[in-house]
Design a protein around this motif. Structure first.
Motif, PDB file in Angstrom:
ATOM      1  N   ILE A 229       6.200   3.109  -7.157  1.00  0.00           N
ATOM      2  CA  ILE A 229       6.033   1.995  -7.622  1.00  0.00           C
ATOM      3  C   ILE A 229       5.910   0.635  -6.482  1.00  0.00           C
ATOM      4  CG2 ILE A 229       6.425   0.301  -9.346  1.00  0.00           C
ATOM      5  CD1 ILE A 229       5.521   2.771 -10.518  1.00  0.00           C
ATOM      6  N   ASN A 230       4.626   0.227  -6.336  1.00  0.00           N
ATOM      7  CA  ASN A 230       4.706  -0.907  -5.408  1.00  0.00           C
ATOM      8  C   ASN A 230       5.546  -2.099  -5.801  1.00  0.00           C
ATOM      9  OD1 ASN A 230       2.593   0.679  -3.970  1.00  0.00           O
ATOM     10  ND2 ASN A 230       0.956  -0.344  -5.447  1.00  0.00           N
ATOM     11  N   ALA A 231       6.303  -2.445  -4.750  1.00  0.00           N
ATOM     12  CA  ALA A 231       7.387  -3.646  -5.171  1.00  0.00           C
ATOM     13  C   ALA A 231       7.333  -4.876  -4.429  1.00  0.00           C
ATOM     14  CB  ALA A 231       8.904  -3.065  -4.815  1.00  0.00           C
ATOM     15  N   MET A 232       6.699  -4.661  -3.174  1.00  0.00           N
ATOM     16  CA  MET A 232       6.693  -5.961  -2.546  1.00  0.00           C
ATOM     17  C   MET A 232       5.881  -5.789  -1.369  1.00  0.00           C
ATOM     18  SD  MET A 232      10.454  -6.131  -0.795  1.00  0.00           S
ATOM     19  CE  MET A 232      11.569  -5.376  -1.956  1.00  0.00           C
ATOM     20  N   LEU A 233       5.469  -7.071  -0.792  1.00  0.00           N
ATOM     21  CA  LEU A 233       4.903  -7.028   0.689  1.00  0.00           C
ATOM     22  C   LEU A 233       6.106  -7.630   1.608  1.00  0.00           C
ATOM     23  CD1 LEU A 233       3.334 -10.192   1.443  1.00  0.00           C
ATOM     24  CD2 LEU A 233       2.333  -9.318  -0.641  1.00  0.00           C
ATOM     25  N   TYR A 234       5.740  -7.316   3.011  1.00  0.00           N
ATOM     26  CA  TYR A 234       6.558  -8.249   3.951  1.00  0.00           C
ATOM     27  C   TYR A 234       5.643  -8.949   4.769  1.00  0.00           C
ATOM     28  CZ  TYR A 234      10.118  -8.830   7.376  1.00  0.00           C
ATOM     29  OH  TYR A 234      11.144  -9.440   8.080  1.00  0.00           O
ATOM     30  N   SER A 235       5.728 -10.145   4.660  1.00  0.00           N
ATOM     31  CA  SER A 235       4.796 -11.169   5.590  1.00  0.00           C
ATOM     32  C   SER A 235       5.384 -12.558   5.728  1.00  0.00           C
ATOM     33  CB  SER A 235       3.446 -11.240   4.584  1.00  0.00           C
ATOM     34  OG  SER A 235       2.393 -12.218   5.373  1.00  0.00           O
ATOM     35  N   PRO A 236       5.116 -13.190   6.759  1.00  0.00           N
ATOM     36  CA  PRO A 236       5.618 -14.314   7.073  1.00  0.00           C
ATOM     37  C   PRO A 236       4.641 -15.530   6.600  1.00  0.00           C
ATOM     38  CG  PRO A 236       4.554 -13.588   8.995  1.00  0.00           C
ATOM     39  CD  PRO A 236       4.653 -12.624   8.139  1.00  0.00           C
TER      40      PRO A 236
ATOM     41  N   ALA B  17      12.930   5.938   3.237  1.00  0.00           N
ATOM     42  CA  ALA B  17      14.120   5.486   3.177  1.00  0.00           C
ATOM     43  C   ALA B  17      14.243   4.211   3.905  1.00  0.00           C
ATOM     44  CB  ALA B  17      15.144   6.591   3.604  1.00  0.00           C
ATOM     45  N   ARG B  18      13.313   3.111   3.922  1.00  0.00           N
ATOM     46  CA  ARG B  18      13.359   1.895   4.342  1.00  0.00           C
ATOM     47  C   ARG B  18      14.318   0.912   3.761  1.00  0.00           C
ATOM     48  NH1 ARG B  18      12.657   1.423   9.354  1.00  0.00           N
ATOM     49  NH2 ARG B  18      10.220   1.572   9.673  1.00  0.00           N
ATOM     50  N   SER B  19      15.016   0.333   4.586  1.00  0.00           N
ATOM     51  CA  SER B  19      16.035  -0.397   4.065  1.00  0.00           C
ATOM     52  C   SER B  19      15.459  -2.092   4.362  1.00  0.00           C
ATOM     53  CB  SER B  19      17.614  -0.349   4.478  1.00  0.00           C
ATOM     54  OG  SER B  19      18.377  -1.570   4.311  1.00  0.00           O
TER      55      SER B  19
ATOM     56  N   TYR C  81       2.470  -4.556   6.073  1.00  0.00           N
ATOM     57  CA  TYR C  81       3.523  -4.119   5.573  1.00  0.00           C
ATOM     58  C   TYR C  81       3.787  -4.254   4.115  1.00  0.00           C
ATOM     59  CZ  TYR C  81       4.783  -4.265  10.572  1.00  0.00           C
ATOM     60  OH  TYR C  81       4.707  -4.277  11.953  1.00  0.00           O
ATOM     61  N   GLY C  82       3.915  -3.019   3.493  1.00  0.00           N
ATOM     62  CA  GLY C  82       4.362  -2.901   1.867  1.00  0.00           C
ATOM     63  C   GLY C  82       5.196  -1.924   1.708  1.00  0.00           C
ATOM     64  N   PHE C  83       6.055  -2.032   0.496  1.00  0.00           N
ATOM     65  CA  PHE C  83       7.074  -1.396   0.026  1.00  0.00           C
ATOM     66  C   PHE C  83       6.784  -0.863  -1.269  1.00  0.00           C
ATOM     67  CE2 PHE C  83       8.191  -3.970   3.679  1.00  0.00           C
ATOM     68  CZ  PHE C  83       8.637  -3.335   4.841  1.00  0.00           C
TER      69      PHE C  83
ATOM     70  N   ILE D 249       9.635   3.228   0.107  1.00  0.00           N
ATOM     71  CA  ILE D 249       8.457   3.943   1.112  1.00  0.00           C
ATOM     72  C   ILE D 249       7.703   2.636   1.786  1.00  0.00           C
ATOM     73  CG2 ILE D 249       6.667   5.174   1.036  1.00  0.00           C
ATOM     74  CD1 ILE D 249       7.663   6.324  -1.614  1.00  0.00           C
ATOM     75  N   GLN D 250       7.599   2.614   2.978  1.00  0.00           N
ATOM     76  CA  GLN D 250       6.815   1.726   3.630  1.00  0.00           C
ATOM     77  C   GLN D 250       5.413   2.141   3.946  1.00  0.00           C
ATOM     78  OE1 GLN D 250       8.645  -0.026   6.992  1.00  0.00           O
ATOM     79  NE2 GLN D 250       6.645  -0.486   8.156  1.00  0.00           N
ATOM     80  N   THR D 251       4.353   1.441   3.653  1.00  0.00           N
ATOM     81  CA  THR D 251       2.985   1.848   3.893  1.00  0.00           C
ATOM     82  C   THR D 251       2.220   0.510   4.431  1.00  0.00           C
ATOM     83  OG1 THR D 251       1.196   2.397   2.568  1.00  0.00           O
ATOM     84  CG2 THR D 251       2.458   1.172   1.349  1.00  0.00           C
TER      85      THR D 251
END
Length: 513
Positions: free
Chosen positions: A261-268, A217-219, A275-277, A236-238
């Motif tokens: 379903i893999n949606a995005m990555l979080y990266s500068p 439940a990561r926003s 971090y993936g979501f 879901i964060q993984t």
């Protein structure tokens, strides 16, 4: 504090909960003793015997053998190539001094040819007859879709439906007996549980990375304000590596079941950095079933303006919004939950919830933060009844609410494409624009049976504005029509003129029986 920061803070805390016709996962429907829609069982490959596919259950023993889960997943993950073909566009140039004094003041028009654009991503086959789930951003705007299977076969795909709000899309390839992944229950995932991210990112056949569930439940980002629906923000964060080409790929548990379903990555940097979501199957199943059955998502709205009391835990004492939330939390005697600031007239909660109620549970599930509320609403369709537990005057109270859609009804909203207008259109020619002294316009080139004919619009009419928006292209009209369909009135107010110079106005009723 500058205006931009203030606005950002407000967007992060105030939201109109218009979300989420969502997605009751199969298990959730069983728990609620609901009759499961036929589309669920027909569309998703099941694991009825609860076959243990891995050497160990994820939480029973370590290390977990993920080889069987990987082997059962890779063949159902595909590579998707989405092509947007080149188009001829008319560009309005800026007027120069000669245009200003001697022309019509609008500058010169010129034709440009855009270059084809190709995007890549992954997808997951969820049924043997070729339905594939991917991200909306992978196929958005595509004119052609090519799907390459893990066995090197390449097939043509077509879009069944898309939902930008959840970033999900459903596409179809023709054939039978395709490999699938059984759909699991993302609600049962635990933080720390092993998961696999399976994608086909660079047309290199399916690729597997492993990690754990880092958070649920990561926003990401803010909610919504000013009456606009927020995107679903319950991921879901993984730490399993998810790169850009993995978008639309599978997040799989140790039993080989699809849980996201893999949606995005979080990266500068734009590259993987830990971090993936992923969009959980609890949301995915309902969205995809709706797209298959209706062509659009049946979104249920709670009909309240609310604030997440968790925001009061922020340490910025100078922030007026944060300070207000802290004071309200202290007054209400609670530190988390959803503070109801206003109940929308005619909405789902009208006459049931009250201002200053704090939503603490839905159907028995605790609501800690706004992402929890979004995820619960995302599981339901308009017409569903939910039990909402609130804290009212420091006492718990559970009420039943029948959810409604954006139009304030419980009716099914079907996908209304341009075909319901029963007309053909094209941008006004340069000659006609010059003759009528027009800067833009959309000419009706033919009218058959449909909404346009019902309104009295005839061939040759030039549409200048629809609901106050200038109509330069067919895409402008399509956008105006989609926006109008979301309003309670579902009307399209059209103004324009005939080649004779006669001006006219028409009201087009977009409602469907």
């Amino acid at each position: 504090m500058n205006m931009k920061q203030t606005t950002k803070n407000i967007l992060g805390v105030a939201a109109i909960v218009l979300l989420s016709s969502g997605v009751a996962g199969i298990t959730t429907y069983k728990l609620l003793n609901r009759e499961r829609p036929a589309a669920f069982s027909e569309l998703f490959q099941q694991n009825p015997d609860n076959v243990q596919l891995a050497a160990f259950h994820a939480t029973d023993a370590q290390p977990v053998d993920l080889t069987q889960a990987a082997e059962n997943s890779v063949h159902a993950v595909v590579h998707i190539r989405a092509t947007q073909l080149g188009k001829t566009q008319t560009v309005q140039g800026m007027p120069d001094i000669f245009d200003f004094f001697f022309g019509d003041g609008r500058g010169q028009q010129r034709q440009i040819q855009t270059q084809p654009r190709v995007g890549f991503g992954s997808g997951v086959i969820i049924s043997k007859d070729g339905y594939i789930v991917t991200n909306n951003h992978v196929v958005e705007g595509a004119d052609e879709i090519a799907v390459k299977l893990n066995d090197e076969r390449e097939l043509k795909g077509r879009i069944i439906g898309t939902d930008p709000a959840t970033d999900l899309a459903l596409i179809k390839i023709e054939g039978d007996d395709f490999p699938t992944i059984p759909v699991g229950n993302s609600d049962a995932l635990k933080v720390g549980e092993w998961v696999l991210a399976v994608g086909n990112p660079f047309n290199l056949n399916s690729t597997v990375t492993a990690g754990i569930v880092s958070a649920k439940a990561r926003s990401i980002g803010g909610g919504a304000a000013n009456g606009q629906a927020a995107n679903i923000q319950s991921f879901i964060q993984t730490d399993a590596a998810i790169n850009s080409g993995n978008s639309g790929g599978a997040l799989v548990n140790a039993k080989g079941e699809l849980v996201g379903i893999n949606a995005m990555l979080y990266s500068p940097t734009g590259a993987y950095s830990g971090y993936g979501f992923a969009i959980p199957t609890s949301i995915m199943t309902k969205v995809i079933a709706d797209l298959k059955q209706y062509g659009t998502v049946q979104r249920a709205l709670l009909g309240v303006v609310c604030t997440d009391l968790n925001m009061g835990l922020a340490v910025d004492e100078e922030n007026k919004v944060i300070k207000e939330i802290k004071e309200k939390a202290k007054e209400l005697g609670i530190k988390e939950g959803i503070w109801v600031r206003e109940v929308t007239e005619g909405g789902s909660s009208a006459g049931i919830l009250k201002e200053n109620d704090v939503i603490i549970a839905i159907d028995g599930r605790k609501i800690h933060r706004f992402a929890d509320l979004q995820e619960e609403l995302a599981k339901h369709r308009p017409g569903d009844k939910i039990n909402v537990t609130v804290l009212r005057e420091k006492k718990e109270k559970t009420v039943e609410i029948t959810l409604k859609n954006e139009q304030g009804t419980t009716k099914v909203v079907k996908d209304a494409g341009m075909e319901i207008l029963g007309a053909a259109f094209k941008p006004v020619s340069s000659e006609l624009k010059k003759q009528l002294n027009l800067g833009y316009g959309l000419e009706v080139t033919g009218v058959t049976n449909g909404k346009m004919a019902d309104a009295g619009i005839r061939k040759g009419f030039i549409i200048l504005k629809a609901n106050g928006q200038p109509m330069r292209t067919v895409e402008d009209l399509e956008k105006a029509m989609k926006e109008a369909r979301k309003s309670p009135e579902q009307g399209l107010f059209i103004t324009g003129m005939f080649p004779s110079g006669k001006r006219a106005m028409y009201a087009v009723d977009l409602t469907q029986e």
